[in-house]
Design an enzyme around this catalytic site. Structure first.
Site, mmCIF file in Angstrom:
data_model
loop_
_atom_site.group_PDB
_atom_site.id
_atom_site.type_symbol
_atom_site.label_atom_id
_atom_site.label_comp_id
_atom_site.label_asym_id
_atom_site.label_seq_id
_atom_site.Cartn_x
_atom_site.Cartn_y
_atom_site.Cartn_z
ATOM 1 N N ASP A 125 -19.583 -121.725 19.896
ATOM 2 C CA ASP A 125 -18.746 -120.528 19.766
ATOM 3 C C ASP A 125 -19.484 -119.327 19.208
ATOM 4 O O ASP A 125 -18.939 -118.215 19.210
ATOM 5 C CB ASP A 125 -17.540 -120.863 18.865
ATOM 6 C CG ASP A 125 -16.640 -121.880 19.523
ATOM 7 O OD1 ASP A 125 -16.306 -122.891 18.886
ATOM 8 O OD2 ASP A 125 -16.292 -121.676 20.704
ATOM 9 N N HIS A 180 -20.925 -128.065 12.668
ATOM 10 C CA HIS A 180 -20.315 -128.904 13.700
ATOM 11 C C HIS A 180 -20.144 -130.307 13.144
ATOM 12 O O HIS A 180 -20.944 -130.781 12.363
ATOM 13 C CB HIS A 180 -21.212 -128.951 14.953
ATOM 14 C CG HIS A 180 -20.495 -129.423 16.162
ATOM 15 N ND1 HIS A 180 -20.309 -130.745 16.436
ATOM 16 C CD2 HIS A 180 -19.883 -128.741 17.147
ATOM 17 C CE1 HIS A 180 -19.618 -130.859 17.561
ATOM 18 N NE2 HIS A 180 -19.350 -129.667 18.016
HETATM 19 C C1 SDX Z 1 -15.841 -126.559 18.353
HETATM 20 O O1 SDX Z 1 -15.901 -131.451 17.871
HETATM 21 C C2 SDX Z 1 -16.353 -130.746 18.852
HETATM 22 O O2 SDX Z 1 -17.088 -131.189 19.678
HETATM 23 C C3 SDX Z 1 -15.833 -129.332 18.902
HETATM 24 C C4 SDX Z 1 -16.482 -128.413 19.936
HETATM 25 C C5 SDX Z 1 -16.121 -128.811 21.363
HETATM 26 O O3 SDX Z 1 -16.892 -128.498 22.286
HETATM 27 O O4 SDX Z 1 -14.992 -129.362 21.572
HETATM 28 O O5 SDX Z 1 -17.895 -128.450 19.785
HETATM 29 C C6 SDX Z 1 -16.004 -126.966 19.779
HETATM 30 O O6 SDX Z 1 -14.777 -126.713 17.826
HETATM 31 C C7 SDX Z 1 -17.044 -126.043 17.599
HETATM 32 C C8 SDX Z 1 -16.748 -125.730 16.111
HETATM 33 C C9 SDX Z 1 -16.090 -124.348 16.015
HETATM 34 N N1 SDX Z 1 -15.611 -124.118 14.649
HETATM 35 C C10 SDX Z 1 -16.225 -123.209 13.844
HETATM 36 O O7 SDX Z 1 -17.258 -122.604 14.143
HETATM 37 C C11 SDX Z 1 -15.528 -123.002 12.506
HETATM 38 C C12 SDX Z 1 -16.563 -122.978 11.390
HETATM 39 N N2 SDX Z 1 -17.125 -124.341 11.225
HETATM 40 C C13 SDX Z 1 -16.526 -125.183 10.241
HETATM 41 O O8 SDX Z 1 -15.210 -124.958 9.888
HETATM 42 C C14 SDX Z 1 -16.988 -126.645 10.310
HETATM 43 O O9 SDX Z 1 -18.355 -126.635 10.410
HETATM 44 C C15 SDX Z 1 -16.401 -127.546 11.396
HETATM 45 C C16 SDX Z 1 -14.923 -127.498 11.389
HETATM 46 C C17 SDX Z 1 -16.937 -127.162 12.722
HETATM 47 C C18 SDX Z 1 -16.859 -128.963 11.079
HETATM 48 O O10 SDX Z 1 -16.264 -129.324 9.898
HETATM 49 P P1 SDX Z 1 -16.542 -130.766 9.217
HETATM 50 O O11 SDX Z 1 -17.332 -131.630 10.113
HETATM 51 O O12 SDX Z 1 -15.230 -131.263 8.710
HETATM 52 O O13 SDX Z 1 -17.529 -130.418 8.071
HETATM 53 P P2 SDX Z 1 -17.091 -130.052 6.605
HETATM 54 O O14 SDX Z 1 -15.991 -129.042 6.656
HETATM 55 O O15 SDX Z 1 -16.874 -131.317 5.852
HETATM 56 O O16 SDX Z 1 -18.417 -129.299 6.064
HETATM 57 C C19 SDX Z 1 -19.457 -130.005 5.414
HETATM 58 C C20 SDX Z 1 -20.028 -129.019 4.393
HETATM 59 C C21 SDX Z 1 -18.969 -128.475 3.441
HETATM 60 O O17 SDX Z 1 -19.623 -128.071 2.263
HETATM 61 P P3 SDX Z 1 -19.693 -129.128 0.986
HETATM 62 O O18 SDX Z 1 -18.308 -129.732 0.834
HETATM 63 O O19 SDX Z 1 -20.741 -130.147 1.388
HETATM 64 O O20 SDX Z 1 -20.135 -128.283 -0.189
HETATM 65 O O21 SDX Z 1 -20.540 -127.856 5.095
HETATM 66 C C22 SDX Z 1 -19.793 -126.712 4.716
HETATM 67 C C23 SDX Z 1 -18.494 -127.216 4.119
HETATM 68 O O22 SDX Z 1 -17.981 -126.272 3.182
HETATM 69 N N3 SDX Z 1 -19.553 -125.935 5.938
HETATM 70 C C24 SDX Z 1 -19.599 -124.603 6.002
HETATM 71 C C25 SDX Z 1 -19.361 -124.306 7.361
HETATM 72 N N4 SDX Z 1 -19.181 -125.438 8.048
HETATM 73 C C26 SDX Z 1 -19.295 -126.450 7.162
HETATM 74 N N5 SDX Z 1 -19.822 -123.664 5.058
HETATM 75 C C27 SDX Z 1 -19.790 -122.377 5.495
HETATM 76 N N6 SDX Z 1 -19.577 -121.988 6.789
HETATM 77 C C28 SDX Z 1 -19.357 -122.940 7.733
HETATM 78 N N7 SDX Z 1 -19.137 -122.575 8.993
#
Ligand code: SDX
Length: 429
Positions: free
Chosen positions: A364, A307
């Site tokens: 989710d 998140h």
């Molecule tokens: C919602 O913002 C809100 O409030 C949203 C929400 C709401 O109520 O409106 O809470 C609802 O959208 C919840 C999120 C649902 N999405 C998912 O579950 C999709 C999977 N999650 C990711 O795509 C990700 O965690 C996000 C999109 C939720 C957040 O992305 P960020 O903040 O841009 O974080 P990032 O992509 O920069 O990740 C940081 C690190 C990265 O690794 P490094 O570059 O440090 O090596 O964490 C890793 C990412 O690769 N990472 C994951 C991951 N989420 C982050 N690795 C594997 N699986 C994951 N799910």
């Protein structure tokens, strides 16, 4: 004495105000930075940038706390109705008995949708994703209520538009499901409460009178409350920026629906179930998928994990996970996806990759398990999210409009070509 920050740049010192919120958050006010220094800030994805002051929702990502207008999500999910929470978010206070009755009655009296909207829907193929149908039909309401195109309408007309949206989105959402199933639509029953009316429109058939199960209606009420708002998330930011151009509220909400549809945002709830189904079909080998999620060369991500703000458990995920066991037991549902989800969560939470990045289950991760138990198909999961998030979007739009905020228009850092002369086509390589 208000705090101030100093920016030392190019031999100059610029003083910047530091603002403090009611929960002791602090923000650097850069609204005059460019005029003072010629500098702008750059923050792709707005990971460190606040877009607005807001009094609607507070969340503490480090502690995993979430409150709507000061009330904890735990208390509201446990004690309130979704319409009470919708009123709280939109109008700022929990309604009195009279205010809630008036709000509820107003919604019940506007649940019917113009029959021409149904004709528009009939143009969609059954293969159309319900989110695309929902956003198109909600946007089409601006054609049926052209007054909403005038942003300077009196407050009572704004309230009428808010009531129409709260009333008609469930009807159109249920119709989008019927369009996908190839079933005749059901019309709203104004004698039923918000959740029961939606369930009946979703599941009644000419050949089958759907009986409202109180366990299902209560679970839906709780799920809608948990999804009702979440401060400046992607779709709320979309709503604010579309609304800042003074577009009709119907088109603003359609924008929020489209943003929510993305699999990185609200579309994740459908993606979680598809991920669990894929793991189940692959012999339930969760370790293999945790490894894939950790592999930077593999686009696979653990959907429902991580998140932007929470660096601890998403409090909503904690409540939904607890409800999962409760609802499935009451409904006598044994869903193998739940065991896979719990095993996946356990493996991930013990893995250094997820621990070091503070990646926890989000709202989710478990919601799809409950939706499945309620008989809702996965293509409708994000529509359910939109149903819950509607009052939050309305509250964010209303707060932005009432604050007379300017049109949202970010700056950029240009990295393209500098000035160069036109090259006639015959001289191009
Ligand atoms: C919602 O913002 C809100 O409030 C949203 C929400 C709401 O109520 O409106 O809470 C609802 O959208 C919840 C999120 C649902 N999405 C998912 O579950 C999709 C999977 N999650 C990711 O795509 C990700 O965690 C996000 C999109 C939720 C957040 O992305 P960020 O903040 O841009 O974080 P990032 O992509 O920069 O990740 C940081 C690190 C990265 O690794 P490094 O570059 O440090 O090596 O964490 C890793 C990412 O690769 N990472 C994951 C991951 N989420 C982050 N690795 C594997 N699986 C994951 N799910």
């Amino acid at each position: 004495m208000s705090k101030r920050a100093e920016l030392h740049f190019d031999g100059n010192v610029y003083e910047l105000p530091v603002l403090e919120g009611t929960e002791n958050e602090i923000a650097l006010d850069i609204s005059k930075l460019r005029a003072q220094s010629g500098l702008i800030t750059l923050d792709v994805g707005f990971k460190n940038t606040g877009s607005t002051p807001s009094a609607i929702t507070f969340l503490n990502g480090e502690k995993g706390e979430l409150r709507y207008r000061g009330y904890s999500i735990e208390e509201l999910a446990d004690k309130a109705s979704f319409l009470e929470v919708a009123y709280l978010l939109i109008y700022g206070e929990l309604p009195t008995e009279d205010q809630l009755t008036k709000f509820d009655t107003g919604i019940r009296n506007h649940t019917l949708v113009h029959s021409d909207v149904l004709e528009i829907m009939r143009g969609f193929p059954a293969s159309a994703h319900p989110m695309g149908v929902l956003s198109s039909l909600i946007c089409s309401l601006s054609a049926f209520y052209p007054n909403s195109l005038d942003p300077y309408r009196p407050a009572e007309e704004v309230d009428l538009t808010i009531t129409r949206l709260m009333a008609k989105l469930p009807t159109i959402a249920a119709w989008s499901y019927k369009n996908e199933m190839g079933h005749p639509v059901n019309y709203p029953d104004n004698n039923l409460d918000y959740c029961s009316n939606f369930l009946k429109m979703m599941f009644s058939l000419p050949t089958y009178e759907y009986e409202i199960d109180p366990v299902v209606a209560d679970a839906l009420n709780k799920l809608l409350i948990l999804h009702a708002d979440h401060e400046q998330n992607c779709s709320a930011a979309t709503v604010r920026i579309v609304g800042s151009a003074h577009s009709s509220l119907y088109t603003v909400i359609a924008g929020g629906i489209n943003s929510l549809w993305g699999p990185l945002h609200g579309g994740a709830n459908q993606a979680v179930i598809e991920m669990l189904e894929m793991i189940a079909a692959d012999g339930g080998d969760v370790d293999k998928y945790v490894l894939k999620a950790k592999d930077r060369d593999d686009p696979f991500r653990l959907m429902g994990f991580g998140h932007r703000v929470y660096r601890n458990f998403d409090p909503r995920a904690r409540i939904i996970k607890k409800s999962c066991d409760d609802v499935l037991e009451k409904l006598g549902v044994d869903d193998p996806m739940l065991e896979i989800a719990k095993k996946l969560e356990q493996v991930a939470l013990e893995d250094e990759y997820f621990v070091s990045r503070k990646l926890y289950p989000n709202v989710d991760f478990y919601s799809g398990i409950i939706y499945r138990a309620l008989g809702i198909p996965k293509e409708m999961f994000t529509v359910m999210f939109a149903l819950g998030r509607l009052p939050g979007w309305i509250a964010q739009w209303k707060e932005m409009r009432e604050a007379n905020q300017p049109i949202g228009r970010p700056r950029q850092l240009y990295t393209g070509y500098t000035l160069r002369p036109y090259v006639p086509i015959e001289e191009r390589a």
